[in-house]
Design a protein around this motif. Sequence first.
Motif, PDB file in Angstrom:
ATOM      1  N   PRO A   1       1.161  -7.492  -2.519  1.00  0.00           N
ATOM      2  CA  PRO A   1      -0.063  -6.767  -2.140  1.00  0.00           C
ATOM      3  C   PRO A   1       0.100  -5.981  -0.839  1.00  0.00           C
ATOM      4  CG  PRO A   1      -0.608  -8.952  -2.943  1.00  0.00           C
ATOM      5  CD  PRO A   1       0.867  -8.923  -2.776  1.00  0.00           C
ATOM      6  N   GLU A   2       0.791  -6.569   0.127  1.00  0.00           N
ATOM      7  CA  GLU A   2       1.007  -5.855   1.387  1.00  0.00           C
ATOM      8  C   GLU A   2       1.958  -4.683   1.188  1.00  0.00           C
ATOM      9  OE1 GLU A   2      -0.916  -6.464   3.935  1.00  0.00           O
ATOM     10  OE2 GLU A   2      -1.781  -8.003   2.633  1.00  0.00           O
ATOM     11  N   ALA A   3       2.935  -4.837   0.301  1.00  0.00           N
ATOM     12  CA  ALA A   3       3.827  -3.720  -0.006  1.00  0.00           C
ATOM     13  C   ALA A   3       3.046  -2.574  -0.630  1.00  0.00           C
ATOM     14  CB  ALA A   3       4.944  -4.175  -0.937  1.00  0.00           C
ATOM     15  N   ALA A   4       2.117  -2.891  -1.524  1.00  0.00           N
ATOM     16  CA  ALA A   4       1.299  -1.846  -2.154  1.00  0.00           C
ATOM     17  C   ALA A   4       0.459  -1.125  -1.110  1.00  0.00           C
ATOM     18  CB  ALA A   4       0.410  -2.455  -3.230  1.00  0.00           C
ATOM     19  N   ALA A   5      -0.091  -1.878  -0.146  1.00  0.00           N
ATOM     20  CA  ALA A   5      -0.897  -1.259   0.905  1.00  0.00           C
ATOM     21  C   ALA A   5      -0.052  -0.308   1.757  1.00  0.00           C
ATOM     22  CB  ALA A   5      -1.521  -2.343   1.778  1.00  0.00           C
ATOM     23  N   LEU A   6       1.150  -0.734   2.112  1.00  0.00           N
ATOM     24  CA  LEU A   6       2.027   0.139   2.894  1.00  0.00           C
ATOM     25  C   LEU A   6       2.445   1.366   2.086  1.00  0.00           C
ATOM     26  CD1 LEU A   6       4.411  -2.284   4.839  1.00  0.00           C
ATOM     27  CD2 LEU A   6       2.740  -0.689   5.803  1.00  0.00           C
ATOM     28  N   ALA A   7       2.688   1.162   0.786  1.00  0.00           N
ATOM     29  CA  ALA A   7       3.070   2.295  -0.058  1.00  0.00           C
ATOM     30  C   ALA A   7       1.967   3.342  -0.095  1.00  0.00           C
ATOM     31  CB  ALA A   7       3.391   1.805  -1.475  1.00  0.00           C
ATOM     32  N   ALA A   8       0.715   2.898  -0.077  1.00  0.00           N
ATOM     33  CA  ALA A   8      -0.404   3.847  -0.084  1.00  0.00           C
ATOM     34  C   ALA A   8      -0.404   4.721   1.163  1.00  0.00           C
ATOM     35  CB  ALA A   8      -1.719   3.086  -0.185  1.00  0.00           C
ATOM     36  N   ILE A   9       0.137   4.196   2.238  1.00  0.00           N
ATOM     37  CA  ILE A   9       0.162   4.937   3.500  1.00  0.00           C
ATOM     38  C   ILE A   9       1.428   5.783   3.631  1.00  0.00           C
ATOM     39  CG2 ILE A   9       0.238   4.669   6.024  1.00  0.00           C
ATOM     40  CD1 ILE A   9      -1.278   1.992   5.610  1.00  0.00           C
ATOM     41  N   ARG A  10       2.547   5.259   3.129  1.00  0.00           N
ATOM     42  CA  ARG A  10       3.842   5.855   3.453  1.00  0.00           C
ATOM     43  C   ARG A  10       4.589   6.505   2.294  1.00  0.00           C
ATOM     44  NH1 ARG A  10       6.238   0.802   7.008  1.00  0.00           N
ATOM     45  NH2 ARG A  10       4.727   0.891   8.714  1.00  0.00           N
ATOM     46  N   ALA A  11       4.126   6.341   1.084  1.00  0.00           N
ATOM     47  CA  ALA A  11       4.887   6.851  -0.062  1.00  0.00           C
ATOM     48  C   ALA A  11       5.109   8.353   0.031  1.00  0.00           C
ATOM     49  CB  ALA A  11       4.173   6.505  -1.361  1.00  0.00           C
ATOM     50  N   THR A  12       6.319   8.779  -0.233  1.00  0.00           N
ATOM     51  CA  THR A  12       6.656  10.204  -0.295  1.00  0.00           C
ATOM     52  C   THR A  12       6.351  10.732  -1.697  1.00  0.00           C
ATOM     53  OG1 THR A  12       8.910   9.811  -1.075  1.00  0.00           O
ATOM     54  CG2 THR A  12       8.553   9.777   1.320  1.00  0.00           C
ATOM     55  N   PRO A  13       6.336  12.040  -1.889  1.00  0.00           N
ATOM     56  CA  PRO A  13       6.151  12.569  -3.244  1.00  0.00           C
ATOM     57  C   PRO A  13       7.187  12.017  -4.235  1.00  0.00           C
ATOM     58  CG  PRO A  13       5.843  14.316  -1.639  1.00  0.00           C
ATOM     59  CD  PRO A  13       6.341  13.117  -0.874  1.00  0.00           C
ATOM     60  N   GLU A  14       8.407  11.839  -3.759  1.00  0.00           N
ATOM     61  CA  GLU A  14       9.451  11.283  -4.623  1.00  0.00           C
ATOM     62  C   GLU A  14       9.141   9.840  -4.991  1.00  0.00           C
ATOM     63  OE1 GLU A  14      10.778  14.751  -2.544  1.00  0.00           O
ATOM     64  OE2 GLU A  14      10.002  12.847  -1.737  1.00  0.00           O
TER      65      GLU A  14
ATOM     66  N   ALA B   1      -4.647   3.864  -6.579  1.00  0.00           N
ATOM     67  CA  ALA B   1      -4.944   3.592  -5.172  1.00  0.00           C
ATOM     68  C   ALA B   1      -3.826   4.095  -4.262  1.00  0.00           C
ATOM     69  CB  ALA B   1      -5.164   2.095  -4.963  1.00  0.00           C
ATOM     70  N   ILE B   2      -2.579   3.897  -4.681  1.00  0.00           N
ATOM     71  CA  ILE B   2      -1.451   4.368  -3.870  1.00  0.00           C
ATOM     72  C   ILE B   2      -1.457   5.889  -3.789  1.00  0.00           C
ATOM     73  CG2 ILE B   2       1.073   4.546  -3.785  1.00  0.00           C
ATOM     74  CD1 ILE B   2       1.203   1.691  -4.888  1.00  0.00           C
ATOM     75  N   VAL B   3      -1.665   6.554  -4.914  1.00  0.00           N
ATOM     76  CA  VAL B   3      -1.698   8.018  -4.945  1.00  0.00           C
ATOM     77  C   VAL B   3      -2.831   8.551  -4.071  1.00  0.00           C
ATOM     78  CG1 VAL B   3      -2.129  10.016  -6.424  1.00  0.00           C
ATOM     79  CG2 VAL B   3      -0.587   8.200  -7.197  1.00  0.00           C
ATOM     80  N   ALA B   4      -3.969   7.834  -4.066  1.00  0.00           N
ATOM     81  CA  ALA B   4      -5.125   8.260  -3.261  1.00  0.00           C
ATOM     82  C   ALA B   4      -4.967   7.928  -1.788  1.00  0.00           C
ATOM     83  CB  ALA B   4      -6.399   7.612  -3.805  1.00  0.00           C
ATOM     84  N   GLY B   5      -3.917   7.162  -1.450  1.00  0.00           N
ATOM     85  CA  GLY B   5      -3.711   6.774  -0.057  1.00  0.00           C
ATOM     86  C   GLY B   5      -4.673   5.719   0.431  1.00  0.00           C
ATOM     87  N   GLU B   6      -5.231   4.939  -0.497  1.00  0.00           N
ATOM     88  CA  GLU B   6      -6.210   3.897  -0.158  1.00  0.00           C
ATOM     89  C   GLU B   6      -5.510   2.540  -0.056  1.00  0.00           C
ATOM     90  OE1 GLU B   6      -9.233   4.322   0.638  1.00  0.00           O
ATOM     91  OE2 GLU B   6      -9.559   6.423   0.079  1.00  0.00           O
ATOM     92  N   ALA B   7      -5.147   2.157   1.161  1.00  0.00           N
ATOM     93  CA  ALA B   7      -4.349   0.956   1.369  1.00  0.00           C
ATOM     94  C   ALA B   7      -5.053  -0.312   0.899  1.00  0.00           C
ATOM     95  CB  ALA B   7      -3.964   0.830   2.843  1.00  0.00           C
ATOM     96  N   GLU B   8      -6.322  -0.474   1.281  1.00  0.00           N
ATOM     97  CA  GLU B   8      -7.029  -1.700   0.911  1.00  0.00           C
ATOM     98  C   GLU B   8      -7.233  -1.778  -0.599  1.00  0.00           C
ATOM     99  OE1 GLU B   8      -8.570  -5.382   1.005  1.00  0.00           O
ATOM    100  OE2 GLU B   8      -7.499  -4.325   2.607  1.00  0.00           O
ATOM    101  N   GLN B   9      -7.533  -0.674  -1.215  1.00  0.00           N
ATOM    102  CA  GLN B   9      -7.691  -0.675  -2.671  1.00  0.00           C
ATOM    103  C   GLN B   9      -6.373  -1.018  -3.364  1.00  0.00           C
ATOM    104  OE1 GLN B   9      -9.568   2.837  -4.270  1.00  0.00           O
ATOM    105  NE2 GLN B   9     -11.171   2.844  -2.687  1.00  0.00           N
ATOM    106  N   ALA B  10      -5.268  -0.493  -2.822  1.00  0.00           N
ATOM    107  CA  ALA B  10      -3.958  -0.795  -3.389  1.00  0.00           C
ATOM    108  C   ALA B  10      -3.648  -2.281  -3.259  1.00  0.00           C
ATOM    109  CB  ALA B  10      -2.879   0.033  -2.703  1.00  0.00           C
ATOM    110  N   ARG B  11      -3.980  -2.835  -2.100  1.00  0.00           N
ATOM    111  CA  ARG B  11      -3.768  -4.267  -1.874  1.00  0.00           C
ATOM    112  C   ARG B  11      -4.551  -5.098  -2.881  1.00  0.00           C
ATOM    113  NH1 ARG B  11      -5.291  -4.269   3.057  1.00  0.00           N
ATOM    114  NH2 ARG B  11      -3.235  -4.297   4.073  1.00  0.00           N
TER     115      ARG B  11
END
Length: 248
Positions: free
Chosen positions: A112-125, A202-212
């Motif tokens: 869950p914490e990885a998903a939250a970070l991915a929402a903030i930091r994921a690159t287009p790739e 949630a990750i695509v939308a950049g919503e960390a808490e929702q991704a978590r």
Amino acid sequence: MQRGSKPGKIGAMVAALGAAIVRGEIASGTVLPAEPELAERYGAGRSVVREAVKTLVAKGLLTVRPRHGTQVRPQHDWTLLDREVLGWMRSGDGLDRDLLLALEETREIIEPEAAALAAIRATPEDLARIRAALAAMEAGQDDPPVAIAADKRFHLAILDATNNPILRSFRGAIDTILSAMFDFTVDVFAGNLANHAAVVDAIVAGEAEQARQAMRQVLGYTRGHMLSSPALASGTSSTQKTKQGETP
């Protein structure tokens, strides 16, 4: 022991002795016979025995001390996230209940914490890889090997998308956990797809808490299935321990 190259002979002895240890056929605390006797019992050369023991020491199953010999270590010292060790622990019914739940609990701490970070930091790739994995999961949901491979890519892509080098170093551990669990949970794979899609949204939308929270839903679905399974509800262990001091 199988015939063939020396690496093959070493691998065969590692597998035979390692499996005997993790399945309780050789009890914790047992002092193994001396090298010549092990060589005779396993039909291997002494150099093969020596290398096999070194490998099992590295996996935490054995310890070698002067004047104390080679001794089997307790389970809490084993490298349980080693793919071979987990593989040896499987019985005909798979891994036992407590270990499966411990593996799932480990995922609940990390993913869950990885998903939250991915929402903030994921690159287009990163996002492209996550989306492609979800698409492969959906397309392959009726083909277990394809579904399992795609699901692993999904979770590992999210771990990579944290762009945290320490979390990325958990790739091997998470891969091993997923491999151990997916054979058990693949029969409810399709029912969890919507939860996976929510993680992606949630990750695509950049919503960390929702991704978590969405990832917690994914893992909660899996855990609920495990706890409701008659095979796990009994709490029966798939390994039986032998008497202290028993030798191979």
